[in-house]
Design a protein around this motif. Structure first.
Motif, PDB file in Angstrom:
ATOM      1  N   UNK A 165       0.850  -1.191   0.000  1.00  0.00           N
ATOM      2  CA  UNK A 165       0.000   0.000   0.000  1.00  0.00           C
ATOM      3  C   UNK A 165       0.881   1.235   0.000  1.00  0.00           C
ATOM      4  N   UNK A 166       0.527   2.182  -0.876  1.00  0.00           N
ATOM      5  CA  UNK A 166       1.205   3.471  -0.905  1.00  0.00           C
ATOM      6  C   UNK A 166       0.225   4.524  -0.414  1.00  0.00           C
ATOM      7  N   UNK A 167       0.584   5.170   0.688  1.00  0.00           N
ATOM      8  CA  UNK A 167      -0.196   6.279   1.246  1.00  0.00           C
ATOM      9  C   UNK A 167       0.479   7.564   0.786  1.00  0.00           C
ATOM     10  N   UNK A 168      -0.309   8.522   0.311  1.00  0.00           N
ATOM     11  CA  UNK A 168       0.259   9.796  -0.131  1.00  0.00           C
ATOM     12  C   UNK A 168      -0.710  10.935   0.173  1.00  0.00           C
ATOM     13  N   UNK A 169      -0.224  12.152  -0.018  1.00  0.00           N
ATOM     14  CA  UNK A 169      -0.999  13.370   0.198  1.00  0.00           C
ATOM     15  C   UNK A 169      -1.456  13.506   1.663  1.00  0.00           C
ATOM     16  N   UNK A 170      -0.488  13.697   2.576  1.00  0.00           N
ATOM     17  CA  UNK A 170      -0.831  13.799   3.999  1.00  0.00           C
ATOM     18  C   UNK A 170      -1.607  15.074   4.338  1.00  0.00           C
ATOM     19  N   UNK A 171      -2.601  14.920   5.191  1.00  0.00           N
ATOM     20  CA  UNK A 171      -3.376  16.059   5.695  1.00  0.00           C
ATOM     21  C   UNK A 171      -4.101  15.636   6.966  1.00  0.00           C
ATOM     22  N   UNK A 172      -4.031  16.468   7.986  1.00  0.00           N
ATOM     23  CA  UNK A 172      -4.754  16.223   9.247  1.00  0.00           C
ATOM     24  C   UNK A 172      -4.492  14.839   9.824  1.00  0.00           C
ATOM     25  N   UNK A 173      -3.235  14.460   9.933  1.00  0.00           N
ATOM     26  CA  UNK A 173      -2.819  13.211  10.565  1.00  0.00           C
ATOM     27  C   UNK A 173      -3.283  11.962   9.829  1.00  0.00           C
ATOM     28  N   UNK A 174      -3.552  12.099   8.529  1.00  0.00           N
ATOM     29  CA  UNK A 174      -3.893  10.936   7.725  1.00  0.00           C
ATOM     30  C   UNK A 174      -3.486  11.209   6.283  1.00  0.00           C
ATOM     31  N   UNK A 175      -3.543  10.182   5.477  1.00  0.00           N
ATOM     32  CA  UNK A 175      -3.228  10.320   4.063  1.00  0.00           C
ATOM     33  C   UNK A 175      -4.519  10.304   3.255  1.00  0.00           C
ATOM     34  N   UNK A 176      -4.626  11.235   2.312  1.00  0.00           N
ATOM     35  CA  UNK A 176      -5.849  11.349   1.513  1.00  0.00           C
ATOM     36  C   UNK A 176      -5.862  10.374   0.345  1.00  0.00           C
ATOM     37  N   UNK A 177      -4.710   9.955  -0.135  1.00  0.00           N
ATOM     38  CA  UNK A 177      -4.626   9.013  -1.261  1.00  0.00           C
ATOM     39  C   UNK A 177      -4.070   7.683  -0.759  1.00  0.00           C
ATOM     40  N   UNK A 178      -4.748   6.586  -1.138  1.00  0.00           N
ATOM     41  CA  UNK A 178      -4.323   5.254  -0.737  1.00  0.00           C
ATOM     42  C   UNK A 178      -4.471   4.330  -1.940  1.00  0.00           C
ATOM     43  N   UNK A 179      -3.376   3.662  -2.313  1.00  0.00           N
ATOM     44  CA  UNK A 179      -3.397   2.701  -3.416  1.00  0.00           C
ATOM     45  C   UNK A 179      -2.815   1.392  -2.889  1.00  0.00           C
ATOM     46  N   UNK A 180      -3.553   0.298  -3.079  1.00  0.00           N
ATOM     47  CA  UNK A 180      -3.099  -1.010  -2.630  1.00  0.00           C
ATOM     48  C   UNK A 180      -3.080  -1.965  -3.813  1.00  0.00           C
ATOM     49  N   UNK A 181      -2.001  -2.733  -3.912  1.00  0.00           N
ATOM     50  CA  UNK A 181      -1.905  -3.767  -4.942  1.00  0.00           C
ATOM     51  C   UNK A 181      -1.488  -5.076  -4.264  1.00  0.00           C
ATOM     52  N   UNK A 182      -1.928  -6.205  -4.823  1.00  0.00           N
ATOM     53  CA  UNK A 182      -1.471  -7.489  -4.282  1.00  0.00           C
ATOM     54  C   UNK A 182      -0.029  -7.742  -4.691  1.00  0.00           C
ATOM     55  N   UNK A 183       0.658  -8.569  -3.911  1.00  0.00           N
ATOM     56  CA  UNK A 183       2.004  -8.986  -4.298  1.00  0.00           C
ATOM     57  C   UNK A 183       1.939  -9.516  -5.719  1.00  0.00           C
ATOM     58  N   UNK A 184       2.932  -9.168  -6.512  1.00  0.00           N
ATOM     59  CA  UNK A 184       2.985  -9.594  -7.900  1.00  0.00           C
ATOM     60  C   UNK A 184       2.660  -8.470  -8.866  1.00  0.00           C
ATOM     61  N   UNK A 185       1.928  -7.472  -8.410  1.00  0.00           N
ATOM     62  CA  UNK A 185       1.582  -6.307  -9.239  1.00  0.00           C
ATOM     63  C   UNK A 185       2.558  -5.175  -8.948  1.00  0.00           C
ATOM     64  N   UNK A 186       2.668  -4.245  -9.892  1.00  0.00           N
ATOM     65  CA  UNK A 186       3.507  -3.056  -9.686  1.00  0.00           C
ATOM     66  C   UNK A 186       2.679  -1.945  -9.070  1.00  0.00           C
ATOM     67  N   UNK A 187       3.355  -1.078  -8.331  1.00  0.00           N
ATOM     68  CA  UNK A 187       2.706   0.095  -7.747  1.00  0.00           C
ATOM     69  C   UNK A 187       3.530   1.311  -8.151  1.00  0.00           C
ATOM     70  N   UNK A 188       2.872   2.319  -8.678  1.00  0.00           N
ATOM     71  CA  UNK A 188       3.569   3.508  -9.173  1.00  0.00           C
ATOM     72  C   UNK A 188       3.991   4.409  -8.027  1.00  0.00           C
ATOM     73  N   UNK A 189       5.284   4.679  -7.951  1.00  0.00           N
ATOM     74  CA  UNK A 189       5.821   5.626  -6.978  1.00  0.00           C
ATOM     75  C   UNK A 189       5.937   6.982  -7.677  1.00  0.00           C
ATOM     76  N   UNK A 190       5.276   8.011  -7.153  1.00  0.00           N
ATOM     77  CA  UNK A 190       5.348   9.334  -7.779  1.00  0.00           C
ATOM     78  C   UNK A 190       6.694  10.008  -7.523  1.00  0.00           C
ATOM     79  N   UNK A 191       6.852  11.214  -8.055  1.00  0.00           N
ATOM     80  CA  UNK A 191       8.068  12.005  -7.841  1.00  0.00           C
ATOM     81  C   UNK A 191       8.297  12.156  -6.336  1.00  0.00           C
ATOM     82  N   UNK A 192       9.525  12.116  -5.922  1.00  0.00           N
ATOM     83  CA  UNK A 192      10.763  12.208  -6.687  1.00  0.00           C
ATOM     84  C   UNK A 192      11.271  10.858  -7.200  1.00  0.00           C
TER      85      UNK A 192
END
Length: 189
Positions: free
Chosen positions: A151-178
């Motif tokens: 799971x990639x958590x991104x866009x932190x605000x108010x002690x939580x992350x607004x964006x959450x992307x989860x993939x099963x093992x075996x799939x790729x997950x896009x890491x944003x900049x940098x």
């Protein structure tokens, strides 16, 4: 300052910082609780190694990595920061955040933290997620061994992350900049 004028949180922090923890244990202060854990197992370290190898080879930005670097993370509504030890901390090389740093350093400038679940997976899923978001760490990557997912958590605000992307093992997950590359998890299977 006398002990009578310290808050309960400040006394807890003072005691925490004075602990002489054996090298075979990690001690953190999370949500006002002292947390002691054993060293990670080989599978845990293999996941970290797989991630770091890809980050070093593929990131758009040259990154420095530190395993088990203590971070002081400010928390809203608390007088003392949490003191957490991510399994991995990534910062742009040109920031030199780790150079000359003591055992606990400020989290400003951290691009991503990485955790691999261990014996208490809910701590990584919940408490640490809120810690990292409170510190405005842009990305939190969680390898959940129990759920066989990343799971990639991104866009932190108010002690939580607004964006959450989860993939099963075996799939790729896009890491944003940098980072700007798809992290492959096929060898996590």
């Amino acid at each position: 300052m006398t002990h009578e004028s310290l808050t309960q949180e400040e006394v807890l922090l003072e005691g925490f910082l004075l602990l002489d923890t054996p090298e075979c244990l990690r001690t953190e202060l999370i949500d006002g609780e002292i947390v002691v854990t054993g060293l990670p197992d080989g599978d845990h370290e293999t996941y970290i190694s797989r991630i770091v190898r890809q980050v070093i080879r593929k990131s758009a930005t040259d990154m420095d990595f530190s395993g088990n670097k203590g971070l002081k993370v400010p928390r809203h509504a608390r007088t003392v920061p949490d003191h957490v030890i991510p399994d991995g901390t990534l910062v742009p090389h040109d920031q030199r955040l780790f150079r000359g740093a003591g055992p606990w350093t400020d989290c400003a400038g951290v691009s991503m933290v990485v955790e691999v679940t261990s014996t208490k997976p809910d701590r990584d899923r919940e408490a640490k997620r809120h810690c990292y978001a409170s510190g405005n760490i842009p990305l939190y990557l969680l390898v959940d061994r129990e759920k066989s997912s990343v799971t990639l958590f991104s866009d932190p605000e108010n002690a939580n992350y607004r964006e959450v992307v989860t993939v099963p093992f075996g799939k790729s997950i896009n890491l944003p900049a940098p980072f700007s590359f798809p992290l492959k998890t096929a060898d996590f299977l």
